[in-house]
Design a protein around this motif. Structure first.
Motif, mmCIF file in Angstrom:
data_model
loop_
_atom_site.group_PDB
_atom_site.id
_atom_site.type_symbol
_atom_site.label_atom_id
_atom_site.label_comp_id
_atom_site.label_asym_id
_atom_site.label_seq_id
_atom_site.Cartn_x
_atom_site.Cartn_y
_atom_site.Cartn_z
ATOM 1 N N TRP A 58 0.374 -1.001 -0.515
ATOM 2 C CA TRP A 58 0.220 0.030 0.154
ATOM 3 C C TRP A 58 1.061 1.277 -0.036
ATOM 4 C CZ3 TRP A 58 -4.369 -0.512 -1.039
ATOM 5 C CH2 TRP A 58 -5.841 0.326 -1.216
ATOM 6 N N ILE A 59 1.829 1.205 1.035
ATOM 7 C CA ILE A 59 2.917 2.017 0.720
ATOM 8 C C ILE A 59 3.583 2.187 -0.705
ATOM 9 C CG2 ILE A 59 4.994 3.118 1.703
ATOM 10 C CD1 ILE A 59 4.214 1.831 4.628
ATOM 11 N N ALA A 60 4.362 1.379 -1.084
ATOM 12 C CA ALA A 60 4.771 1.755 -2.096
ATOM 13 C C ALA A 60 4.196 2.512 -3.197
ATOM 14 C CB ALA A 60 5.409 0.370 -2.900
ATOM 15 N N MET A 61 2.778 1.292 -3.561
ATOM 16 C CA MET A 61 1.127 1.957 -5.053
ATOM 17 C C MET A 61 1.247 3.512 -4.307
ATOM 18 S SD MET A 61 -2.602 0.953 -4.923
ATOM 19 C CE MET A 61 -2.967 1.945 -3.718
ATOM 20 N N PHE A 62 1.174 3.932 -2.718
ATOM 21 C CA PHE A 62 1.052 5.648 -3.301
ATOM 22 C C PHE A 62 2.098 6.161 -3.471
ATOM 23 C CE2 PHE A 62 -2.296 4.772 -0.716
ATOM 24 C CZ PHE A 62 -3.766 5.542 -1.246
ATOM 25 N N ILE A 260 2.766 15.860 7.975
ATOM 26 C CA ILE A 260 1.160 15.350 7.723
ATOM 27 C C ILE A 260 0.480 17.062 7.832
ATOM 28 C CG2 ILE A 260 -0.856 14.591 8.800
ATOM 29 C CD1 ILE A 260 0.963 11.983 9.402
ATOM 30 N N GLY A 261 0.423 17.720 7.328
ATOM 31 C CA GLY A 261 -0.221 19.139 7.467
ATOM 32 C C GLY A 261 -1.377 19.052 8.125
ATOM 33 N N GLU A 262 -1.761 20.189 8.838
ATOM 34 C CA GLU A 262 -3.097 20.215 9.815
ATOM 35 C C GLU A 262 -4.553 20.328 9.074
ATOM 36 O OE1 GLU A 262 -4.865 24.015 12.782
ATOM 37 O OE2 GLU A 262 -3.007 24.261 11.587
ATOM 38 N N ASN A 263 -4.509 20.914 7.617
ATOM 39 C CA ASN A 263 -5.821 20.955 6.616
ATOM 40 C C ASN A 263 -5.473 19.598 5.688
ATOM 41 O OD1 ASN A 263 -6.643 23.092 7.939
ATOM 42 N ND2 ASN A 263 -5.493 24.288 7.310
ATOM 43 N N ALA A 264 -4.448 19.098 4.921
ATOM 44 C CA ALA A 264 -3.855 18.705 3.945
ATOM 45 C C ALA A 264 -2.638 17.730 4.691
ATOM 46 C CB ALA A 264 -4.421 19.039 2.699
ATOM 47 N N VAL A 265 -2.915 16.358 3.176
ATOM 48 C CA VAL A 265 -2.098 15.756 3.705
ATOM 49 C C VAL A 265 -1.577 14.682 2.010
ATOM 50 C CG1 VAL A 265 -0.866 13.268 4.441
ATOM 51 C CG2 VAL A 265 -2.384 14.365 6.300
ATOM 52 N N ASN A 266 -0.245 15.112 2.276
ATOM 53 C CA ASN A 266 0.134 14.292 0.382
ATOM 54 C C ASN A 266 0.771 13.292 0.677
ATOM 55 O OD1 ASN A 266 1.562 14.275 -1.998
ATOM 56 N ND2 ASN A 266 2.957 15.972 -1.852
ATOM 57 N N PHE A 267 -0.417 12.802 0.208
ATOM 58 C CA PHE A 267 -0.148 11.168 0.682
ATOM 59 C C PHE A 267 0.966 10.055 -0.156
ATOM 60 C CE2 PHE A 267 -4.459 11.213 2.194
ATOM 61 C CZ PHE A 267 -4.395 10.643 3.573
ATOM 62 N N GLY A 268 1.507 10.836 -1.329
ATOM 63 C CA GLY A 268 2.240 10.694 -2.065
ATOM 64 C C GLY A 268 3.613 10.623 -1.770
ATOM 65 N N ALA A 269 4.152 11.863 -1.093
ATOM 66 C CA ALA A 269 5.348 12.349 -1.142
ATOM 67 C C ALA A 269 5.245 11.703 0.725
ATOM 68 C CB ALA A 269 5.312 13.369 -0.237
#
Length: 303
Positions: A58-62, A260-269
């Motif tokens: 799952w981590i590698a996929m993102f 991990i941001g307060e309003n958004a998370v860049n799951f790919g990064a």
């Protein structure tokens, strides 16, 4: 000399028929084990492997999938390395990686050397309160690190070690030392003292005898303790979060936490950072497995 002693029957070897029966029983047991259905072996192993590898997949996929794509297998146009470039160059992850490597290697060195010295003293010398010290080392394992954060912070602040990598190195070394000393004590106790005594008779000092004859036999234990120390320091999050406040001193776990941001998370990064954090651990264990088998076989031959 007593009559009972003279008339005591001597142990007779088993008859050929009994030996043949034992060999036959052993062969039947081996054949029965070989007839065990493969499904009964591979099904539980496959389920466990699936349960273990799904999070890594799952981590590698993102990490390798483009933003906006919903494919489960990022290949072709859906495959990208952009997230790794963003993490490594845009988020300062190279600095976090360097700090983690430095801390893990220093903790590995300190834990290995100190546990060797302390374990040898515990295994070979008799002194007062030795059992009390061993019990005290065991009891320290029941104290969670979170309870000691404030006292440790006050100590490090008084010696001007806050916001330095040395504070993390010292804290990780101290918390991993008790278990490492107890393990090393057990490893050294399993090495016969006669091996050292033979080297002393040949004119070696205690240190020379230990280095030439005992240290090679301790190779599996040294590798195990060193790998545990490396992994523990690499994954430690609590101490680095509390004692470091400068981004240039962050380690990988703290750096991932701040992504991990307060309003958004860049799951790919974030996933790309997780892949970078996992690779050294996988390489260490792959190397340790081969080296551990080699050390155990060489120790068995020398023993």
């Amino acid at each position: 000399m007593s009559t009972a002693t003279l008339d005591a029957p001597s142990a007779t070897p088993p008859s050929p028929q009994r030996r043949a029966k034992k060999i036959s029983d052993a062969q039947r047991g081996l054949e029965k084990a070989r007839r065990t259905p493969r499904l009964a072996i591979y099904l539980p192993l496959g389920l466990y492997l699936l349960f273990t590898l799904v999070p890594f997949y799952w981590i590698a996929m993102f990490a390798f999938r483009k933003d906006g794509s919903d494919t489960l297998f990022p290949v072709g146009d859906d495959f990208t390395l952009e997230h790794f470039d963003t993490v490594w160059n845009g988020s300062g992850f190279a600095v976090f990686f360097r700090n983690s490597v430095m801390i893990a290697l220093m903790v590995l060195l300190c834990v290995t050397v100190i546990s060797l010295l302390a374990g040898y003293a515990m295994a070979r010398y008799d002194f007062r309160a030795k059992n009390v010290i061993l019990v005290g080392l065991l009891c320290t394992q029941f104290v969670p690190g979170a309870m000691l954060l404030i006292p440790l912070f006050e100590v490090f602040r008084s010696v001007n070690l806050t916001n330095t990598l040395w504070s993390i190195i010292i804290a990780d070394t101290v918390f991993q030392m008790p278990l490492s000393i107890m393990l090393m004590t057990g490893f050294i106790r399993n090495v016969p003292i006669e091996i050292e005594e033979a080297s002393w008779i040949d004119g070696c000092s205690r240190l020379q005898g230990f280095r030439a004859n005992v240290l090679p036999l301790l190779l599996p234990g040294i590798v195990a303790i060193s790998s545990f120390a490396f992994i523990g320091a690499w994954n430690n999050f609590l101490f680095a979060l509390m004692f470091l406040n400068s981004q240039s001193k962050f380690t990988i776990p703290v750096g991932l936490n701040y992504m991990i941001g307060e309003n958004a998370v860049n799951f790919g990064a974030l996933a790309a950072g997780g892949v970078i954090a996992v690779v050294p651990v996988v390489l260490v264990f792959a190397y340790v497995q081969k080296f551990l088998v080699k050390g155990m076989s060489s120790g068995a031959v020398k023993g």
